[in-house]
Design a protein around this motif. Structure first.
Motif, PDB file in Angstrom:
ATOM      1  N   ASP A 105       0.670  -1.254  -0.089  1.00  0.00           N
ATOM      2  CA  ASP A 105       0.048  -0.014   0.179  1.00  0.00           C
ATOM      3  C   ASP A 105       0.901   1.286   0.053  1.00  0.00           C
ATOM      4  OD1 ASP A 105      -2.563  -1.497   0.319  1.00  0.00           O
ATOM      5  OD2 ASP A 105      -2.356  -1.489   2.311  1.00  0.00           O
ATOM      6  N   LEU A 106       0.913   1.758  -1.214  1.00  0.00           N
ATOM      7  CA  LEU A 106       1.843   3.278  -1.241  1.00  0.00           C
ATOM      8  C   LEU A 106       0.833   4.444  -0.885  1.00  0.00           C
ATOM      9  CD1 LEU A 106       3.294   2.641  -4.532  1.00  0.00           C
ATOM     10  CD2 LEU A 106       4.179   1.795  -2.279  1.00  0.00           C
ATOM     11  N   SER A 107      -0.431   4.452  -1.059  1.00  0.00           N
ATOM     12  CA  SER A 107      -1.097   5.371  -0.494  1.00  0.00           C
ATOM     13  C   SER A 107      -2.815   5.060  -0.545  1.00  0.00           C
ATOM     14  CB  SER A 107      -0.979   6.526  -1.283  1.00  0.00           C
ATOM     15  OG  SER A 107      -1.614   6.716  -2.594  1.00  0.00           O
ATOM     16  N   PRO A 108      -3.768   5.826  -0.055  1.00  0.00           N
ATOM     17  CA  PRO A 108      -5.073   5.229  -0.359  1.00  0.00           C
ATOM     18  C   PRO A 108      -5.556   5.088  -1.723  1.00  0.00           C
ATOM     19  CG  PRO A 108      -4.765   6.935   1.435  1.00  0.00           C
ATOM     20  CD  PRO A 108      -3.587   7.050   0.775  1.00  0.00           C
ATOM     21  N   ALA A 109      -4.919   5.942  -2.605  1.00  0.00           N
ATOM     22  CA  ALA A 109      -5.213   5.561  -4.090  1.00  0.00           C
ATOM     23  C   ALA A 109      -4.298   4.693  -4.867  1.00  0.00           C
ATOM     24  CB  ALA A 109      -4.916   7.116  -4.858  1.00  0.00           C
ATOM     25  N   TRP A 110      -3.490   4.114  -4.244  1.00  0.00           N
ATOM     26  CA  TRP A 110      -2.451   3.311  -4.733  1.00  0.00           C
ATOM     27  C   TRP A 110      -2.219   2.466  -3.833  1.00  0.00           C
ATOM     28  CZ3 TRP A 110      -1.634   3.785  -9.908  1.00  0.00           C
ATOM     29  CH2 TRP A 110      -2.013   4.898 -10.251  1.00  0.00           C
ATOM     30  N   PRO A 111      -3.142   1.451  -3.603  1.00  0.00           N
ATOM     31  CA  PRO A 111      -3.146   0.077  -2.844  1.00  0.00           C
ATOM     32  C   PRO A 111      -2.474  -0.843  -3.222  1.00  0.00           C
ATOM     33  CG  PRO A 111      -5.271   0.255  -3.412  1.00  0.00           C
ATOM     34  CD  PRO A 111      -4.608   1.490  -4.049  1.00  0.00           C
ATOM     35  N   ALA A 112      -1.966  -2.056  -2.366  1.00  0.00           N
ATOM     36  CA  ALA A 112      -1.675  -3.281  -3.039  1.00  0.00           C
ATOM     37  C   ALA A 112      -2.688  -3.991  -3.849  1.00  0.00           C
ATOM     38  CB  ALA A 112      -1.400  -4.288  -1.679  1.00  0.00           C
ATOM     39  N   GLY A 113      -2.076  -4.455  -5.056  1.00  0.00           N
ATOM     40  CA  GLY A 113      -3.144  -5.119  -5.875  1.00  0.00           C
ATOM     41  C   GLY A 113      -3.533  -4.158  -7.237  1.00  0.00           C
ATOM     42  N   ARG A 114      -3.053  -2.922  -7.240  1.00  0.00           N
ATOM     43  CA  ARG A 114      -3.349  -1.956  -8.073  1.00  0.00           C
ATOM     44  C   ARG A 114      -2.273  -2.378  -9.029  1.00  0.00           C
ATOM     45  NH1 ARG A 114      -5.174   3.558  -8.362  1.00  0.00           N
ATOM     46  NH2 ARG A 114      -5.560   4.095 -10.548  1.00  0.00           N
ATOM     47  N   GLU A 115      -2.865  -2.390 -10.591  1.00  0.00           N
ATOM     48  CA  GLU A 115      -2.130  -2.698 -11.572  1.00  0.00           C
ATOM     49  C   GLU A 115      -2.071  -1.589 -12.661  1.00  0.00           C
ATOM     50  OE1 GLU A 115      -3.569  -6.475 -13.445  1.00  0.00           O
ATOM     51  OE2 GLU A 115      -3.323  -7.610 -11.845  1.00  0.00           O
ATOM     52  N   LEU A 116      -0.791  -1.727 -13.314  1.00  0.00           N
ATOM     53  CA  LEU A 116      -0.428  -0.583 -14.127  1.00  0.00           C
ATOM     54  C   LEU A 116       0.338  -1.328 -15.630  1.00  0.00           C
ATOM     55  CD1 LEU A 116       0.744   0.240 -11.076  1.00  0.00           C
ATOM     56  CD2 LEU A 116       0.495   2.451 -12.280  1.00  0.00           C
ATOM     57  N   GLU A 117       0.105  -0.416 -16.491  1.00  0.00           N
ATOM     58  CA  GLU A 117       0.538  -0.731 -17.733  1.00  0.00           C
ATOM     59  C   GLU A 117       2.125  -0.268 -17.901  1.00  0.00           C
ATOM     60  OE1 GLU A 117      -0.714  -2.771 -20.144  1.00  0.00           O
ATOM     61  OE2 GLU A 117      -2.711  -3.246 -19.157  1.00  0.00           O
ATOM     62  N   GLY A 118       2.773  -1.072 -18.603  1.00  0.00           N
ATOM     63  CA  GLY A 118       4.249  -0.395 -18.910  1.00  0.00           C
ATOM     64  C   GLY A 118       4.558  -0.795 -20.274  1.00  0.00           C
ATOM     65  N   GLY A 119       5.534  -0.469 -20.920  1.00  0.00           N
ATOM     66  CA  GLY A 119       5.991  -0.436 -22.136  1.00  0.00           C
ATOM     67  C   GLY A 119       7.599  -0.527 -22.184  1.00  0.00           C
ATOM     68  N   PHE A 120       7.929  -1.093 -23.350  1.00  0.00           N
ATOM     69  CA  PHE A 120       9.700  -1.357 -23.167  1.00  0.00           C
ATOM     70  C   PHE A 120       9.913  -1.635 -24.777  1.00  0.00           C
ATOM     71  CE2 PHE A 120       8.080  -5.799 -22.861  1.00  0.00           C
ATOM     72  CZ  PHE A 120       8.719  -6.253 -23.721  1.00  0.00           C
ATOM     73  N   CYS A 121      11.210  -1.393 -25.195  1.00  0.00           N
ATOM     74  CA  CYS A 121      11.740  -1.531 -26.340  1.00  0.00           C
ATOM     75  C   CYS A 121      13.270  -1.632 -26.287  1.00  0.00           C
ATOM     76  CB  CYS A 121      11.580  -0.680 -27.402  1.00  0.00           C
ATOM     77  SG  CYS A 121      12.260   1.041 -27.045  1.00  0.00           S
ATOM     78  N   ARG A 122      13.756  -2.432 -27.164  1.00  0.00           N
ATOM     79  CA  ARG A 122      15.402  -2.277 -27.489  1.00  0.00           C
ATOM     80  C   ARG A 122      15.587  -1.280 -28.332  1.00  0.00           C
ATOM     81  NH1 ARG A 122      17.187  -8.885 -26.901  1.00  0.00           N
ATOM     82  NH2 ARG A 122      19.265  -7.593 -26.795  1.00  0.00           N
ATOM     83  N   TRP A 123      16.665  -0.538 -28.320  1.00  0.00           N
ATOM     84  CA  TRP A 123      17.036   0.556 -29.171  1.00  0.00           C
ATOM     85  C   TRP A 123      18.415   0.925 -29.201  1.00  0.00           C
ATOM     86  CZ3 TRP A 123      16.885   6.331 -28.732  1.00  0.00           C
ATOM     87  CH2 TRP A 123      16.882   6.697 -29.796  1.00  0.00           C
ATOM     88  N   GLN A 124      19.095   1.008 -30.021  1.00  0.00           N
ATOM     89  CA  GLN A 124      20.565   1.254 -29.898  1.00  0.00           C
ATOM     90  C   GLN A 124      21.262   0.569 -28.898  1.00  0.00           C
ATOM     91  OE1 GLN A 124      20.570   5.570 -30.292  1.00  0.00           O
ATOM     92  NE2 GLN A 124      19.919   5.644 -32.555  1.00  0.00           N
ATOM     93  N   GLY A 125      21.343  -0.548 -28.628  1.00  0.00           N
ATOM     94  CA  GLY A 125      21.793  -1.156 -27.721  1.00  0.00           C
ATOM     95  C   GLY A 125      21.400  -1.251 -26.482  1.00  0.00           C
TER      96      GLY A 125
END
Length: 236
Positions: free
Chosen positions: A205-225
């Motif tokens: 639990d990081l804050s009332p708005a950001w409790p354990a279990g909350r999921e978020l999207e992320g993104g990644f790529c490989r670029w120029q090493g």
């Protein structure tokens, strides 16, 4: 006259991910700490924070290159010619109405910025791909037991690098919202796909708005090493 100092390469706008992130701007540049001179900050029109006045040339060059990228990104985003100051917690202080993140290391820096009306937070990180030996050592510190169980045998080094990087991006995106530091065991990488999409979940639990279990999207790529990751938290 404000110029790019010799220690920093050309600033370039580019979008290396396979998916768009509307309303954002990414600017990147190479830098060489060995070419940092006493006039570099004055030449660039960037203020060196007093707490970095006695820092090593590498740290000063990282700061300078990151702020140059951030200033250029803000200018391309909305015409503001302003570099974010360093706060007491060492985090960037973005201009009103903007959010963003800076990353630097191994002679390369970048800044990702967006409008606060579109994003509550942005996180950005760049890492070189770990070797198998480095990944094995880092996994014990960065990965949760569940993440270690999910490590793909044929891509363990990539998975450890990606987990580390995405958690760094997650911290940069969430820290301004929760107002507290959190660490690698406080989140986990649930999944990642070949198209550059990933999903993370909070374990604390990081804050009332950001409790354990909350999921978020992320993104990644490989670029120029490098492996680049981002976390964008929409305003909605």
């Amino acid at each position: 006259m404000i110029e790019t100092p010799p220690c920093c390469g050309p600033l370039a706008r580019h979008w290396p991910w396979s998916f768009p992130l509307p309303g954002t701007c990414l600017v990147a540049a190479p830098f060489d700490a060995e070419r940092l001179d006493a006039a570099a900050f004055a030449t660039a029109g960037i203020v060196l924070p007093p707490r970095l006045a006695s820092a090593a040339a590498k740290r000063q060059a990282e700061f300078l290159a990151g702020r140059l990228c951030a200033r250029q990104a803000l200018w391309q985003l909305d015409g503001r010619w302003q570099a974010p100051a360093m706060g007491e917690d060492r985090a960037p202080r973005w201009p009103e109405g903007c959010v963003g993140a800076i990353t630097h290391g191994h002679g390369w820096a970048a800044a990702l910025v967006g409008q606060r009306s579109a994003y509550r937070g942005l996180g950005l990180d760049a890492e070189r791909l770990l070797s198998d030996e480095e990944a094995a050592r880092l996994a014990r510190r960065v990965l949760t037991p569940a993440e270690r169980e999910r490590l793909p045998a044929d891509a363990a080094a990539l998975a450890v690098t990606l987990t580390f990087s995405l958690k760094e991006s997650l911290f940069k995106a969430l820290y301004p919202l929760v107002g507290r530091r959190f660490y690698f065991p406080d989140a986990e990488l649930l999944s990642w796909r070949g198209d550059g999409h990933a999903r993370l979940r909070l374990l604390s639990d990081l804050s009332p708005a950001w409790p354990a279990g909350r999921e978020l999207e992320g993104g990644f790529c490989r670029w120029q090493g490098r492996l680049l990751s981002l976390v964008a938290i929409p305003a909605s």
